[in-house]
Design a protein around this motif. Structure first.
Motif, short mmCIF file in Angstrom:
data_model
loop_
_atom_site.label_atom_id
_atom_site.label_comp_id
_atom_site.label_asym_id
_atom_site.label_seq_id
_atom_site.Cartn_x
_atom_site.Cartn_y
_atom_site.Cartn_z
N CYS A 1 -18.42 25.32 12.95
CA CYS A 1 -19.05 26.52 12.39
C CYS A 1 -18.43 27.81 12.90
O CYS A 1 -18.63 28.86 12.29
N PRO B 1 -18.46 33.26 13.16
CA PRO B 1 -17.93 32.27 12.23
C PRO B 1 -16.40 32.34 12.16
O PRO B 1 -15.81 33.39 12.44
N TYR C 1 -17.44 23.99 5.28
CA TYR C 1 -16.85 25.26 5.70
C TYR C 1 -16.20 25.98 4.50
O TYR C 1 -16.25 27.18 4.40
#
Length: 158
Positions: free
Chosen positions: A60, A76, A156
């Motif tokens: 993440c 992020p 992602y």
């Protein structure tokens, strides 16, 4: 640090109990013995010996520790720029991460109170993550490996 506290506390206790001369004030003797006990008690807590993590990375993003040593800021991967090797405080070789942070997040991480920073994500700031007793190149390779794996992770990319 905890080892130094145990050593100093033990020295103060032994000296105040066994080697303190009778010509000196008794209040000082008791104060030194009390300080020795306090140092040994603090050093005997498990949290004193536990290493504090300053950086973590997963699919993440990355997590950077705040100045208080307890809280983390999540960044992020899309807000992480270059990762390279630089110098922490101009002396220690370290992995340096470019992150794009809001002004408020930067103030929490760095401890700076610069009120002129806006809260937009417009510039990258360099953050050394520290490498106490670790090989800098190996740390860099591991972080880049996690970053590559995160790019391959389906969640992602969405």
């Amino acid at each position: 640090m905890a080892g130094a506290m145990v050593t100093l506390g033990a020295i103060l206790l032994i000296w105040s109990l066994a080697f303190y001369e009778s010509g000196h004030p008794e209040a000082l003797r008791y104060a030194l013995a009390f300080l020795g006990v306090v140092l040994v008690m603090i050093a005997s807590r498990p949290g004193t010996w536990r290493a504090t993590p300053v950086f973590a990375a997963d699919r993440c993003g990355i997590y950077l520790v705040h100045r208080n040593g307890r809280d983390f800021t999540h960044v992020p991967w899309e807000h992480v720029g270059d990762i390279g090797i630089g110098y922490k405080e101009g002396v220690f070789r370290s992995v340096v991460v470019d992150v794009r942070l809001k002004g408020a997040d930067w103030r929490v991480l760095s401890g700076h109170r610069s009120g002129g920073m806006d809260d937009t994500l417009n510039e990258y700031r360099k953050i050394p993550i520290g490498n106490a007793c670790r090989d800098v190149e190996t740390t860099l390779r591991k972080i880049e490996s996690v970053r590559r794996q995160a790019a391959d992770w389906p969640a992602y990319r969405s």
